[in-house]
Design an enzyme around this catalytic site. Structure first.
Site, PDB file in Angstrom:
ATOM      1  N   GLU A 144      32.240  30.553  26.814  1.00 44.71           N
ATOM      2  CA  GLU A 144      33.121  31.092  27.862  1.00 44.71           C
ATOM      3  C   GLU A 144      33.400  32.583  27.599  1.00 44.71           C
ATOM      4  OE1 GLU A 144      33.966  30.272  30.725  1.00 44.71           O
ATOM      5  OE2 GLU A 144      36.088  29.847  31.032  1.00 44.71           O
ATOM      6  N   THR A 196      35.602  35.765  37.298  1.00 43.90           N
ATOM      7  CA  THR A 196      36.697  35.791  36.326  1.00 43.90           C
ATOM      8  C   THR A 196      36.789  37.166  35.655  1.00 43.90           C
ATOM      9  OG1 THR A 196      36.495  33.432  35.946  1.00 43.90           O
ATOM     10  CG2 THR A 196      37.602  34.691  34.236  1.00 43.90           C
TER      11      THR A 196
HETATM   12  N1  HSE Z   1      43.003  32.307  31.806  1.00 43.39           N
HETATM   13  C1  HSE Z   1      41.839  32.719  32.545  1.00 43.39           C
HETATM   14  C2  HSE Z   1      42.164  33.934  33.360  1.00 43.39           C
HETATM   15  C3  HSE Z   1      41.382  31.595  33.419  1.00 43.39           C
HETATM   16  O1  HSE Z   1      43.202  33.989  33.981  1.00 43.39           O
HETATM   17  O2  HSE Z   1      41.385  34.868  33.416  1.00 43.39           O
HETATM   18  C4  HSE Z   1      40.127  31.915  34.158  1.00 43.39           C
HETATM   19  O3  HSE Z   1      39.576  30.748  34.674  1.00 43.39           O
END
Ligand code: HSE
Length: 328
Positions: A144, A196
Site C-alpha cells: 500500500e 489516494t
Molecule cells: N488513510 C488514508 C487516507 C485512506 O486518508 O489517505 C486512503 O484510503
C-alpha cells in the site's frame, strides 16, 4: 490487541499446493475523524486474488482485474504484497497472480489495499502459512505504501475484520475494537475517481492546536461509543476537522450529499478513505434505505451518477473468510 482467532489449518511444507485464493472486503479508511488511524471493514463486495505456484521465483500478474490496473507486478499492490510474503518466508518459489476486482478503482473503498491483503493471505496459504498475521500486515502495508502512501487503516481491518485502530505505524501496532451489531452503513459512490496519492497531497502539514484537541476528543469518543454500543455518541463523533474540509473541495456534490444524508436521518458520516465514496451511519434498515435514496437523489440532481448501498460492518477479514466465499 487482536481478537482470538481459530487455529489455522496449516498445511505441511512437505505437501505444497499449486494454487490458493483469498478474498478481502471493502473498507472505510479514516473512519470519521480517525485520519490514518481508524478503519472499518464492510460487508458485501470483495477483491479475490488467486495465486499459482511457479518454480522459477518470478512474480507475474496474469490478470490484473481491470484494464487500468498495472500488469507490472512491481507496480501492482497484489504483486508487491505477494513478493513481500515470499521474501519474508525465505521460500524460493514464485507465483502467477490473478485478480478479480470487486471493489471500485480510486473509489475510496480500499480497493488497492484489498488486492494487497488478499494476495498476501493467498500466497501465505499457498506456501503452508509460514507467516503470522502481524507479518502479513507488514507485507500489505509495504504494498500500500508504494502505491498509495504509507497507512494501515485500510489493510488492517481488511485483514482482521471489524473496526481496527492503528495505534502506531512504526512499529505496527493495531487494536481491534468492538463492532455494534445494530449499526448500518450506507456507502455512496458517485461517478468520480480520486487517486489516494492526490487526495493525500491536499492534507494539511500543520494543524492548529484547537483543531487537534477537537479531533482527539472525537476519536476517543468513537472508541468509547463502539465499546458501549452508543450509536448516538458514535454519530456525534463523526466530526472530521482535518481530512474532510481539505478533500471536500475535490469532490463535487459531497456537501449536498452530506446535507441529504443528515436530513434523511443519518447519525453522522464523512468521506470514506480518500473519497469519492462517502459513508453514512444509521441505526436501522428503514433509515439506511431512506439515506440511500436521499444521497442518490442529491447526486442525480447535480447530474452525477451515484451507486449507493446499505451495508454493515464485516466481522471477518481476509484471514478468516473462507477461501471459496464470494462476499464478505
Ligand atoms: N488513510 C488514508 C487516507 C485512506 O486518508 O489517505 C486512503 O484510503
Amino acid at each position: 490487541m487482536l481478537r482470538d482467532r481459530p487455529p489455522s489449518s496449516r498445511l505441511s511444507l512437505g505437501s505444497p499446493r499449486q494454487t490458493a485464493s483469498a478474498i478481502a472486503p471493502a473498507c472505510i479508511g479514516n473512519f470519521g475523524p480517525g485520519l490514518d488511524v481508524l478503519g472499518v471493514a464492510v460487508s458485501g463486495a470483495c477483491d479475490r486474488v488467486t495465486v499459482t505456484r511457479v518454480e522459477d521465483g518470478s512474480v507475474t500478474i496474469d490478470e490484473p482485474g481491470h484494464p487500468d490496473l498495472p500488469r507490472d507486478a512491481a507496480a501492482n499492490t497484489a504483486g508487491i504484497a505477494a513478493r513481500a510474503v515470499l521474501l519474508r518466508a525465505g521460500i524460493d518459489v514464485g507465483v502467477r497472480v490473478s485478480i478479480i476486482k470487486g471493489l471500485p478503482l480510486c473509489g475510496g473503498q480500499g480497493g488497492s489495499a484489498a488486492s494487497a491483503v488478499a494476495a498476501a493471505v493467498a500466497v501465505n496459504r499457498l506456501i503452508g502459512e509460514p507467516l503470522d498475521p502481524a507479518a502479513l500486515l507488514e507485507c500489505a502495508v509495504e504494498a500500500e505504501a508504494i502505491v498509495s502512501g504509507r497507512h494501515a487503516d485500510n489493510v488492517a481491518p481488511q485483514l482482521f475484520g471489524g473496526v481496527v485502530l492503528v495505534r502506531s505505524l512504526d512499529p505496527l501496532d493495531v487494536v481491534q475494537l468492538a463492532s455494534p451489531s445494530e449499526l448500518r452503513i450506507v456507502l455512496a459512490h458517485p461517478d468520480q475517481k480520486l487517486r489516494t496519492a492526490e487526495a493525500r497531497s491536499v492534507l494539511p502539514q500543520f494543524i492548529a492546536r484547537a483543531t487537534v484537541v477537537k479531533q482527539l476528543g472525537n476519536v476517543a469518543a468513537i472508541v468509547a461509543a463502539l465499546e458501549s454500543d452508543d450509536l448516538q455518541l458514535l454519530g456525534r463523533a463523526m466530526d472530521d476537522q482535518i481530512a474532510e474540509p481539505a478533500r471536500a473541495v475535490l469532490l463535487p456534490g459531497f456537501t449536498q450529499a452530506r446535507e441529504a444524508a443528515m436530513t434523511a436521518g443519518s447519525l453522522g458520516g464523512s468521506i470514506s478513505g480518500a473519497g469519492p465514496t462517502s459513508f453514512w451511519l444509521a441505526g436501522d434498515d428503514v433509515t439506511a434505505r431512506r439515506i440511500v435514496d436521499a444521497v442518490r437523489a442529491s447526486y442525480t440532481a447535480l447530474g452525477i451518477g451515484c451507486n449507493a448501498r446499505a451495508t454493515r460492518i464485516a466481522q471477518l477479514g481476509s484471514l478468516d473468510l473462507p477461501e471459496d466465499s464470494t462476499a464478505a
